[in-house]
Design a protein around this motif. Sequence first.
Motif, PDB file in Angstrom:
ATOM      1  N   MET A   1       0.847  -1.177   0.000  1.00 33.70           N
ATOM      2  CA  MET A   1       0.000   0.000   0.000  1.00 33.70           C
ATOM      3  C   MET A   1       0.891   1.237   0.000  1.00 33.70           C
ATOM      4  O   MET A   1       1.957   1.258   0.592  1.00 33.70           O
ATOM      5  N   ILE A   2       0.424   2.252  -0.695  1.00 38.52           N
ATOM      6  CA  ILE A   2       1.100   3.551  -0.717  1.00 38.52           C
ATOM      7  C   ILE A   2       0.227   4.522   0.057  1.00 38.52           C
ATOM      8  O   ILE A   2      -0.985   4.606  -0.172  1.00 38.52           O
ATOM      9  N   PHE A   3       0.851   5.253   0.985  1.00 41.95           N
ATOM     10  CA  PHE A   3       0.123   6.266   1.738  1.00 41.95           C
ATOM     11  C   PHE A   3       0.651   7.632   1.340  1.00 41.95           C
ATOM     12  O   PHE A   3       1.867   7.863   1.316  1.00 41.95           O
ATOM     13  N   VAL A   4      -0.277   8.535   1.023  1.00 37.16           N
ATOM     14  CA  VAL A   4       0.065   9.898   0.613  1.00 37.16           C
ATOM     15  C   VAL A   4      -0.604  10.860   1.581  1.00 37.16           C
ATOM     16  O   VAL A   4      -1.792  10.722   1.876  1.00 37.16           O
ATOM     17  N   THR A   5       0.157  11.830   2.071  1.00 37.75           N
ATOM     18  CA  THR A   5      -0.429  12.856   2.932  1.00 37.75           C
ATOM     19  C   THR A   5       0.051  14.233   2.499  1.00 37.75           C
ATOM     20  O   THR A   5       1.218  14.416   2.155  1.00 37.75           O
ATOM     21  N   VAL A   6      -0.868  15.175   2.506  1.00 40.09           N
ATOM     22  CA  VAL A   6      -0.517  16.551   2.180  1.00 40.09           C
ATOM     23  C   VAL A   6      -0.626  17.446   3.409  1.00 40.09           C
ATOM     24  O   VAL A   6      -0.642  18.663   3.302  1.00 40.09           O
ATOM     25  N   GLY A   7      -0.697  16.825   4.583  1.00 41.13           N
ATOM     26  CA  GLY A   7      -0.705  17.573   5.826  1.00 41.13           C
ATOM     27  C   GLY A   7      -2.043  18.211   6.148  1.00 41.13           C
ATOM     28  O   GLY A   7      -3.051  17.957   5.493  1.00 41.13           O
ATOM     29  N   THR A   8      -2.020  19.041   7.176  1.00 45.26           N
ATOM     30  CA  THR A   8      -3.253  19.675   7.655  1.00 45.26           C
ATOM     31  C   THR A   8      -3.243  21.186   7.439  1.00 45.26           C
ATOM     32  O   THR A   8      -4.117  21.877   7.925  1.00 45.26           O
ATOM     33  N   HIS A   9      -2.237  21.681   6.719  1.00 43.91           N
ATOM     34  CA  HIS A   9      -2.165  23.107   6.407  1.00 43.91           C
ATOM     35  C   HIS A   9      -3.357  23.484   5.538  1.00 43.91           C
ATOM     36  O   HIS A   9      -3.797  22.698   4.704  1.00 43.91           O
ATOM     37  N   GLU A  10      -3.884  24.687   5.722  1.00 41.13           N
ATOM     38  CA  GLU A  10      -5.091  25.107   5.005  1.00 41.13           C
ATOM     39  C   GLU A  10      -4.882  25.326   3.515  1.00 41.13           C
ATOM     40  O   GLU A  10      -5.810  25.661   2.799  1.00 41.13           O
ATOM     41  N   GLN A  11      -3.676  25.117   3.041  1.00 37.75           N
ATOM     42  CA  GLN A  11      -3.360  25.298   1.634  1.00 37.75           C
ATOM     43  C   GLN A  11      -3.562  23.972   0.885  1.00 37.75           C
ATOM     44  O   GLN A  11      -3.037  22.941   1.292  1.00 37.75           O
ATOM     45  N   PRO A  12      -4.327  23.969  -0.218  1.00 35.75           N
ATOM     46  CA  PRO A  12      -4.505  22.719  -0.963  1.00 35.75           C
ATOM     47  C   PRO A  12      -3.212  22.303  -1.667  1.00 35.75           C
ATOM     48  O   PRO A  12      -2.334  23.126  -1.902  1.00 35.75           O
ATOM     49  N   PHE A  13      -3.125  21.024  -1.967  1.00 41.04           N
ATOM     50  CA  PHE A  13      -1.993  20.498  -2.743  1.00 41.04           C
ATOM     51  C   PHE A  13      -2.570  19.585  -3.832  1.00 41.04           C
ATOM     52  O   PHE A  13      -2.273  18.407  -3.917  1.00 41.04           O
ATOM     53  N   ASN A  14      -3.438  20.191  -4.665  1.00 36.95           N
ATOM     54  CA  ASN A  14      -4.124  19.453  -5.721  1.00 36.95           C
ATOM     55  C   ASN A  14      -3.148  18.805  -6.697  1.00 36.95           C
ATOM     56  O   ASN A  14      -3.419  17.722  -7.206  1.00 36.95           O
ATOM     57  N   ARG A  15      -2.027  19.458  -6.953  1.00 34.19           N
ATOM     58  CA  ARG A  15      -1.055  18.936  -7.914  1.00 34.19           C
ATOM     59  C   ARG A  15      -0.598  17.533  -7.528  1.00 34.19           C
ATOM     60  O   ARG A  15      -0.577  16.621  -8.354  1.00 34.19           O
ATOM     61  N   LEU A  16      -0.257  17.324  -6.265  1.00 35.13           N
ATOM     62  CA  LEU A  16       0.194  16.008  -5.812  1.00 35.13           C
ATOM     63  C   LEU A  16      -0.954  15.006  -5.791  1.00 35.13           C
ATOM     64  O   LEU A  16      -0.823  13.876  -6.280  1.00 35.13           O
ATOM     65  N   VAL A  17      -2.081  15.384  -5.237  1.00 36.02           N
ATOM     66  CA  VAL A  17      -3.226  14.472  -5.115  1.00 36.02           C
ATOM     67  C   VAL A  17      -3.687  14.013  -6.495  1.00 36.02           C
ATOM     68  O   VAL A  17      -3.901  12.817  -6.732  1.00 36.02           O
ATOM     69  N   GLU A  18      -3.814  14.944  -7.431  1.00 29.36           N
ATOM     70  CA  GLU A  18      -4.278  14.599  -8.778  1.00 29.36           C
ATOM     71  C   GLU A  18      -3.244  13.748  -9.520  1.00 29.36           C
ATOM     72  O   GLU A  18      -3.602  12.800 -10.237  1.00 29.36           O
ATOM     73  N   CYS A  19      -1.972  14.037  -9.347  1.00 27.10           N
ATOM     74  CA  CYS A  19      -0.919  13.258  -9.992  1.00 27.10           C
ATOM     75  C   CYS A  19      -0.966  11.797  -9.542  1.00 27.10           C
ATOM     76  O   CYS A  19      -0.927  10.878 -10.370  1.00 27.10           O
ATOM     77  N   ILE A  20      -1.060  11.573  -8.248  1.00 27.55           N
ATOM     78  CA  ILE A  20      -1.119  10.208  -7.720  1.00 27.55           C
ATOM     79  C   ILE A  20      -2.382   9.503  -8.218  1.00 27.55           C
ATOM     80  O   ILE A  20      -2.341   8.337  -8.621  1.00 27.55           O
ATOM     81  N   ASP A  21      -3.502  10.202  -8.223  1.00 28.14           N
ATOM     82  CA  ASP A  21      -4.755   9.615  -8.694  1.00 28.14           C
ATOM     83  C   ASP A  21      -4.638   9.213 -10.166  1.00 28.14           C
ATOM     84  O   ASP A  21      -5.095   8.142 -10.564  1.00 28.14           O
ATOM     85  N   ASN A  22      -4.005  10.048 -10.976  1.00 25.79           N
ATOM     86  CA  ASN A  22      -3.823   9.730 -12.399  1.00 25.79           C
ATOM     87  C   ASN A  22      -2.877   8.549 -12.600  1.00 25.79           C
ATOM     88  O   ASN A  22      -3.088   7.730 -13.500  1.00 25.79           O
ATOM     89  N   LEU A  23      -1.835   8.453 -11.777  1.00 26.30           N
ATOM     90  CA  LEU A  23      -0.926   7.305 -11.867  1.00 26.30           C
ATOM     91  C   LEU A  23      -1.669   6.007 -11.555  1.00 26.30           C
ATOM     92  O   LEU A  23      -1.447   4.977 -12.191  1.00 26.30           O
ATOM     93  N   LYS A  24      -2.563   6.063 -10.595  1.00 24.09           N
ATOM     94  CA  LYS A  24      -3.392   4.895 -10.257  1.00 24.09           C
ATOM     95  C   LYS A  24      -4.360   4.590 -11.408  1.00 24.09           C
ATOM     96  O   LYS A  24      -4.505   3.444 -11.828  1.00 24.09           O
ATOM     97  N   LYS A  25      -5.001   5.614 -11.932  1.00 26.61           N
ATOM     98  CA  LYS A  25      -5.949   5.464 -13.040  1.00 26.61           C
ATOM     99  C   LYS A  25      -5.285   4.803 -14.244  1.00 26.61           C
ATOM    100  O   LYS A  25      -5.856   3.905 -14.872  1.00 26.61           O
ATOM    101  N   ASN A  26      -4.069   5.228 -14.566  1.00 25.98           N
ATOM    102  CA  ASN A  26      -3.373   4.742 -15.757  1.00 25.98           C
ATOM    103  C   ASN A  26      -2.634   3.427 -15.537  1.00 25.98           C
ATOM    104  O   ASN A  26      -1.966   2.945 -16.445  1.00 25.98           O
ATOM    105  N   GLY A  27      -2.730   2.874 -14.338  1.00 20.69           N
ATOM    106  CA  GLY A  27      -2.103   1.591 -14.063  1.00 20.69           C
ATOM    107  C   GLY A  27      -0.621   1.650 -13.775  1.00 20.69           C
ATOM    108  O   GLY A  27       0.027   0.609 -13.633  1.00 20.69           O
ATOM    109  N   VAL A  28      -0.062   2.848 -13.687  1.00 24.04           N
ATOM    110  CA  VAL A  28       1.350   2.982 -13.329  1.00 24.04           C
ATOM    111  C   VAL A  28       1.542   2.506 -11.897  1.00 24.04           C
ATOM    112  O   VAL A  28       2.509   1.827 -11.575  1.00 24.04           O
TER     113      VAL A  28
END
Length: 94
Positions: A1-28
Amino acid sequence: MIFVTVGTHEQPFNRLVECIDNLKKNGVIQEDVIIQTGYSTYEPKYCTWQKLYPYQEMVKLVDEARIVITHGGPSSFIMPLQVGKTPIVVPRRH
């Protein structure tokens, strides 16, 4: 299992979350991925996710993970080190 965290800071980190989601989607990434999305506005479609996990659950997830990917917040990368993991730290952009 891979665990990803972007912390609890009020600033979003969509770039990382979306990148990981796309890697999963594409089977990488073939294994299960769990993401703590924090204040990110992107909602993963291919990974298990939750905005915030209680601290003890985060420790458990980090301990069980084969890979830990995190933003550069001190708490987010020190805790994996404390349980014997070497985190992959992704910086935020200016």
